[in-house]
Design a protein around this motif. Sequence first.
Motif, PDB file in Angstrom:
ATOM      1  N   VAL A 597      -4.150  30.243  81.041  1.00  0.00           N
ATOM      2  CA  VAL A 597      -3.855  30.013  79.628  1.00  0.00           C
ATOM      3  C   VAL A 597      -4.533  28.735  79.153  1.00  0.00           C
ATOM      4  O   VAL A 597      -5.101  28.686  78.047  1.00  0.00           O
ATOM      5  N   ARG A 598      -4.512  27.709  79.992  1.00  0.00           N
ATOM      6  CA  ARG A 598      -5.159  26.452  79.618  1.00  0.00           C
ATOM      7  C   ARG A 598      -6.651  26.645  79.396  1.00  0.00           C
ATOM      8  O   ARG A 598      -7.215  26.125  78.420  1.00  0.00           O
ATOM      9  N   ARG A 600      -8.221  29.372  78.497  1.00  0.00           N
ATOM     10  CA  ARG A 600      -8.470  30.139  77.263  1.00  0.00           C
ATOM     11  C   ARG A 600      -8.264  29.275  76.018  1.00  0.00           C
ATOM     12  O   ARG A 600      -9.030  29.360  75.055  1.00  0.00           O
ATOM     13  N   LEU A 601      -7.236  28.429  76.040  1.00  0.00           N
ATOM     14  CA  LEU A 601      -6.988  27.584  74.874  1.00  0.00           C
ATOM     15  C   LEU A 601      -8.056  26.505  74.728  1.00  0.00           C
ATOM     16  O   LEU A 601      -8.432  26.136  73.601  1.00  0.00           O
ATOM     17  N   GLN A 602      -8.543  25.986  75.837  1.00  0.00           N
ATOM     18  CA  GLN A 602      -9.632  25.013  75.752  1.00  0.00           C
ATOM     19  C   GLN A 602     -10.896  25.650  75.206  1.00  0.00           C
ATOM     20  O   GLN A 602     -11.676  25.003  74.504  1.00  0.00           O
ATOM     21  N   ALA A 603     -11.085  26.948  75.517  1.00  0.00           N
ATOM     22  CA  ALA A 603     -12.278  27.637  75.029  1.00  0.00           C
ATOM     23  C   ALA A 603     -12.287  27.777  73.510  1.00  0.00           C
ATOM     24  O   ALA A 603     -13.361  27.887  72.902  1.00  0.00           O
ATOM     25  N   VAL A 604     -11.100  27.759  72.877  1.00  0.00           N
ATOM     26  CA  VAL A 604     -11.048  27.880  71.415  1.00  0.00           C
ATOM     27  C   VAL A 604     -10.962  26.511  70.752  1.00  0.00           C
ATOM     28  O   VAL A 604     -10.683  26.430  69.541  1.00  0.00           O
ATOM     29  N   VAL A 608      -5.770  20.592  75.831  1.00  0.00           N
ATOM     30  CA  VAL A 608      -4.611  21.107  76.550  1.00  0.00           C
ATOM     31  C   VAL A 608      -4.352  20.232  77.771  1.00  0.00           C
ATOM     32  O   VAL A 608      -5.270  19.881  78.508  1.00  0.00           O
ATOM     33  N   SER A 609      -3.102  19.876  77.983  1.00  0.00           N
ATOM     34  CA  SER A 609      -2.686  19.128  79.173  1.00  0.00           C
ATOM     35  C   SER A 609      -1.506  19.833  79.818  1.00  0.00           C
ATOM     36  O   SER A 609      -0.771  20.574  79.155  1.00  0.00           O
ATOM     37  N   GLN A 610      -1.357  19.615  81.101  1.00  0.00           N
ATOM     38  CA  GLN A 610      -0.283  20.248  81.868  1.00  0.00           C
ATOM     39  C   GLN A 610       0.602  19.167  82.469  1.00  0.00           C
ATOM     40  O   GLN A 610       0.106  18.268  83.151  1.00  0.00           O
ATOM     41  N   PRO A 611       1.913  19.203  82.224  1.00  0.00           N
ATOM     42  CA  PRO A 611       2.788  18.150  82.767  1.00  0.00           C
ATOM     43  C   PRO A 611       2.841  18.213  84.289  1.00  0.00           C
ATOM     44  O   PRO A 611       2.670  19.272  84.893  1.00  0.00           O
ATOM     45  N   VAL A 612       3.105  17.057  84.890  1.00  0.00           N
ATOM     46  CA  VAL A 612       3.212  16.958  86.346  1.00  0.00           C
ATOM     47  C   VAL A 612       4.652  17.235  86.740  1.00  0.00           C
ATOM     48  O   VAL A 612       5.577  16.566  86.285  1.00  0.00           O
ATOM     49  N   ASN A 613       4.835  18.243  87.585  1.00  0.00           N
ATOM     50  CA  ASN A 613       6.181  18.589  88.035  1.00  0.00           C
ATOM     51  C   ASN A 613       6.720  17.492  88.947  1.00  0.00           C
ATOM     52  O   ASN A 613       5.988  16.961  89.783  1.00  0.00           O
TER      53      ASN A 613
END
Length: 753
Positions: A597-598, A600-604, A608-613
């Motif tokens: 998903v990240r 694909r969203l960067q491609a548009v 986009v960032s993803q939190p660290v668990n």
Amino acid sequence: MGAAGRWIRADLRARRGQAALTVLAVAGIVMALITGATLLEDGTNPWRGLFTRGNGAHVWIHTVQPPDPAVLRALDGVTDVAGPYRSAPGTLVQSGKKTPVTLQEMPAALPRVGRPTLYEGRWLDPRDPEGVVVERSFAKAAGLRPGSAFTVTGLDGVTHNLIVVGLAESGDQGFYPEWTPGLAWTLRETLLTVEPKTARSESVTGLRLSDPELTDLTVQRTVTTLGGQVQRVSTWREVRASMELDNRLLGVLLALFGTVGLVAAALAIANAVGGRVLTQLRDIATLKSLGFTRGQVTRTLLIEHGALGLTGVLLGVAGGWAVTVYALQDLVVVPLSLGPLAAIAGGTALTVLVAVGLPAWRGGRTPPIPAAPAAPPRGKLSRLARLALLVRLPPALVLGARDAFTHRAPAALTTFGLAVPMMMISIGLGCWATLDDFRDHPERVGQAAALTVRPGSVPANDVRRRALDDPDVAAAYPGAEVDTLVPGQTRTVRARALGTSSDPYPFHVVEGRLFRERGEAVAGQGLLDLMDAHIGDRVRVTIGGTPLIVLIVGRVIEPEQDGEVLSFGIDSLAAKDAVPIPFYSLVLRDGADPADVRARLQAVGLEVSQPVNPADRLAIIRVIIVALVAVLALIGLANLLTASALGLRDHAFDLAVLKAMGLTPRQVTATLVTATGLLVTLGVLTGTAAGASLSAWLIDLQGAASGVGSGIGRTPPLPTLALSALTAIGAALLVALIPARRAARSQLPHATR
């Protein structure tokens, strides 16, 4: 001491296996503590390792013009100088997305001071002037790898096409994005190509100090010497603070394991020494009859068994150092500093000497005339033995049930000695289960949103629509994070506006309820403690100069900022604070891959960032648990072998009677294994039950103390507990089987000797 020394050597040669086991038990606990402490310090404070490997500079001076290195090197306390290097701002362009970046000059030959540590790829090469080396955390956030294009625009608007040739880490700048902008190292020629005008760049010079505690004084001297040239200064303390994780949970876990491990080791050593003293009563009595005084016997026993323990400490220190230097070289950890290393070695040595002292004192009180072997205690059969008779179990099992509790004090010590390590193993499994729960259910720790998107090259009003166009995005919640001033406090805390009152972000509320109206909020435990507030209280905060009064209606698990976070709907903010919306938190559909998903969203065009668990940040706990469980198992094994040896000694005369009664060697073996197995089973089950009941409570207690909040602890799954208990019991029975078979096959005269 000559006679005592000869007796010690003869005794050690006669019981080499027991002596080796004592040494290994002590060495194992020391190795585990050193390895765990090293991984803890390196994992929660990565700055230390990076700074040490790169021989970092303690102070970085940013000036308009390059200072004279000789002048800076002449300052008191300065041992070496890095640079000066030119540094210029730029903009990294990726698919329309623009990210600020700092280009810093660095020579092709890495310097002595302030050298980056190459992680992947290669370093700068004059034959490839278009190559750049990117700081690793910035490269990860930007999706850069060796070979990636690095298109950068200077302040003059000219675009330059460079290429990433390597990734490196540095202890002289914090991780991105906590430390911005991103950093990339280039050759001087490359930097001048991107930014030819020196007026639009600055000079960066590093100072290596002889005493880091004199940092503030050195900064004052430097500013005084350079005058108005200094634009800003950064120190090693700032970098370390930006890199450090909250290590309180890890520290408490390691301290708990270490303390209980030392107690268990002391108990194992005391049992082993006490058992050996019991088996040496005739020898000790002989020494007394030869003229040894009570003090001489006590000193002899202290020297013998204390030497074994101290040998284990030395071997453990050497083994721990070897593990951190060689076995963990792929993790590039730095060996433990001298202070914690001395504390571990000294604490273990003191524990060993205390554990040896009481049995040695008892041995010194042995009378010079050996006592006759005591007859088995008289009295009624134990309830367990009577139950075995009642259900008509085989004679071997009935006799084993009788023998298990013949001597209650040794039986209690054996059971307790096995229950303590098993309890800590179960607590460790509870920590493991808690980490698994963090990973499998991130929504329970405030991470229901798998991704966070920002406009990037997309108009702000179009972000939500483009995000929801992705088929795997289930919901997009508008959000903003601002600093808020807490009344009565001299610092700010984080206020998070996420979702709206009518459509709130799906926080996992552990107490109270989620906000449903404007002016309602949920808070982390750290904020409640800071403000001395409770659920149902109204609190007043200041955001952007605007007072805001909110009603706290619930408490959530909050791993960020030590739990000092206040969360509410974005419509509760004043209009000037609520727009524009900085980001959207995206909740994905079940089974969706955040990485896909990240991409694909960067491609548009979205950023986009993803939190660290939290499970990823605390992954070092798993390594510590594995190491300490192995040591606790070794300690339990030592206790078991001691119990087996004492059991065989107590039943040496019974073996002749059992064989005279017609019991076969197999039945005699079953009797001895049953006696040991009952104690093992009782200790393992008691320890497992105690650890399972305490694990979640201890984790919640520490969670509440650290600000994260209670409600995070998880009890180990029942199949895991059952498997660990069965494994422990099975391994113990196999260990007890070896001496039992040997004793059962011995000849009658030998057994009665």
